[in-house]
Design a protein around this motif. Structure first.
Motif, short mmCIF file in Angstrom:
data_model
loop_
_atom_site.label_atom_id
_atom_site.label_comp_id
_atom_site.label_asym_id
_atom_site.label_seq_id
_atom_site.Cartn_x
_atom_site.Cartn_y
_atom_site.Cartn_z
N ILE A 1 45.72 7.36 66.46
CA ILE A 1 44.43 6.96 65.89
C ILE A 1 43.75 5.93 66.79
O ILE A 1 44.36 4.96 67.23
N THR A 2 42.48 6.18 67.09
CA THR A 2 41.66 5.23 67.86
C THR A 2 40.33 5.04 67.14
O THR A 2 40.03 5.74 66.17
N GLY A 3 39.54 4.13 67.65
CA GLY A 3 38.23 3.89 67.05
C GLY A 3 37.08 4.50 67.82
O GLY A 3 35.93 4.11 67.60
N VAL A 4 37.36 5.46 68.71
CA VAL A 4 36.28 6.04 69.52
C VAL A 4 35.52 7.08 68.72
O VAL A 4 36.09 7.80 67.89
N THR A 5 34.22 7.16 68.95
CA THR A 5 33.36 8.09 68.25
C THR A 5 33.11 9.34 69.08
O THR A 5 33.48 9.41 70.25
N LEU A 6 32.49 10.34 68.47
CA LEU A 6 32.13 11.57 69.16
C LEU A 6 30.71 11.41 69.71
O LEU A 6 29.75 11.34 68.93
N PRO A 7 30.55 11.33 71.04
CA PRO A 7 29.24 11.02 71.63
C PRO A 7 28.14 11.98 71.17
O PRO A 7 28.34 13.20 71.17
N LEU A 8 27.02 11.40 70.76
CA LEU A 8 25.81 12.10 70.32
C LEU A 8 25.96 12.81 68.97
O LEU A 8 25.00 13.35 68.45
N VAL A 9 27.15 12.80 68.39
CA VAL A 9 27.37 13.48 67.11
C VAL A 9 27.65 12.49 65.99
O VAL A 9 27.10 12.60 64.90
#
Length: 426
Positions: A359-367
């Protein structure tokens, strides 16, 4: 509208990928935030949809204006921006807004919006790194003149980001290593850095194994009394433990998170449950940001999930193609570095959602739902399109010159033929 389309240049495939991703973002964010908006805003389910629409509108404007700027301007501001980002990261680490036991954000005074300073630092680092690589190609194999000047900025930035956001620091480090490899840095030097980085990563995995085998009953008390950094280390260890050992510890937050994403993916099947029909959005933590890919698969199935992967891979392919076409080293390295970090972030988010990565806190770019990260992503894409626009202009100019030279040669040949015919008549 015609004037705007005429002024919009750059790689049309990248533009198409951007528009596809933001349309998907509108659909999924609206679906994922409907229940949350209903609770928070007394029945108004469109609040987050309007916010996301506003972020997308601003983001597209950022892309447009950034792509109109000649990318050589970014080389001139790279050093200043990088030197500005370092004290900003230090300030954020000690005095930033604290959330989940980590200081990643600062609050902007006028707009009253939080900003994740690591986003600015990543952009500044790639600008600076592209500038350094382009200027030191003659000495790039040398340890002192070539390697140290490019690896020190990478190390400093990653070390300042890591205490509050280890996953971002690791992704940034991997992206930079790829760029340095393509930039002809000595492979032995890169292996040395990778070996040094594996030491703390191995220690983290070992700590997770030890913790799993010897459960401390006073762990919660110790965590309350620990410092911010110690608390973050405990979080990292818990996430690795949950990833390695699965569902043995039901109280583990990351285990709950993973289980809900698995249920969402299982519900989606091959074709999905249809737009707006997600049920796990009410149980999965952050279904509009970190876990948005599982929401996409639940509603649009494996077909929708595969489409997202395909769009990002096409984006990467076009950026690599742009790297090959760009005649100047700075533009080539800048476009490739920024595309690497965006696609790696996207792949990491998707791997987390399908339980192939902790688990990480990174998001899905542009989505994922908009914020400062969304706007910095748009700025990065605008810079990539700026490189593409200038490459197109150079190729167009070269083509016009070649056509003019060919036309002139044809005219001269016709004159020579006419002169020859006149000589024969005489």
């Amino acid at each position: 509208m015609k004037g705007l389309r005429h002024k919009t240049k750059g790689d049309k495939v990248i533009w198409a990928a951007v528009f596809l991703l933001v349309v998907i973002s509108l659909l999924v964010v609206y679906s994922a935030t409907g229940s949350l908006a209903y609770k928070m805003y007394k029945g108004n389910t469109e609040v987050y949809l309007f916010k996301q629409t506003a972020f997308i509108a601003v983001g597209l404007c950022v892309i447009y204006f950034a792509h109109r700027v000649n990318y050589t301007i970014y080389a001139k501001v790279a050093k200043v921006l990088f030197l500005f980002s370092i004290p900003l990261l230090i300030y954020t680490l000690f005095f930033g807004v604290t959330l989940n036991e980590g200081s990643r954000w600062i609050r902007l005074p006028i707009v009253n919006m939080t900003m994740q300073t690591s986003d600015l630092a990543k952009l500044a680092l790639f600008m600076f790194l592209a500038r350094m690589l382009s200027r030191r190609q003659n000495h790039i194999k040398d340890f002192k003149k070539g390697f140290l000047p490019v690896i020190i900025p990478v190390a400093v930035t990653c070390l300042l980001i890591a205490p509050a956001n280890l996953s971002t620091a690791l992704l940034l480090g991997v992206s930079c290593m790829l760029l340095l490899f393509i930039g002809r840095v000595n492979g032995k030097h890169l292996l040395l850095v990778i070996g040094a980085a594996l030491i703390p990563v191995s220690a983290l995995i070992l700590a997770a194994v030890i913790k799993h085998k010897s459960v401390d009953e006073d762990a919660v008390v110790k965590k309350e009394k620990s410092s911010k950094l110690t608390a973050r280390v405990d979080t990292w260890i818990s996430r690795v433990e949950g990833f390695v050992y699965g569902t043995k510890d039901d109280d583990l937050q990351s285990t709950y998170h993973v289980n809900q994403m698995k249920i969402a993916i299982a519900n989606g099947g091959f074709l999905g449950m249809g737009p707006g029909n997600s049920t796990q959005r009410n149980f999965t933590p952050h279904p509009y940001s970190d876990s948005i890919y599982s929401t996409i698969i639940e509603e649009y199935g494996l077909v929708g999930g595969a489409l997202i992967i395909f769009i990002y891979l096409v984006f990467l392919y076009r950026s690599i193609r742009l790297y090959k076409r760009c005649p100047y080293a700075f533009g080539a390295f800048l476009a490739l570095g920024l595309s690497f970090t965006l696609v790696l972030q996207a792949l990491t988010n998707m791997m987390v959602n399908v339980n192939l990565f902790p688990i990480t806190g990174v998001t899905l770019p542009l989505v994922s739902m908009g914020g400062s990260s969304f706007l910095f992503t748009c700025l990065s894409i605008g810079i990539i399109l700026s490189v593409a626009r200038n490459v197109e202009q150079l190729e167009g100019k070269k083509e016009r010159q070649e056509n003019a030279a060919a036309q002139k040669a044809n005219e001269e040949q016709e004159v020579d033929v006419e002169d020859a015919e006149e000589a024969l008549v005489v």
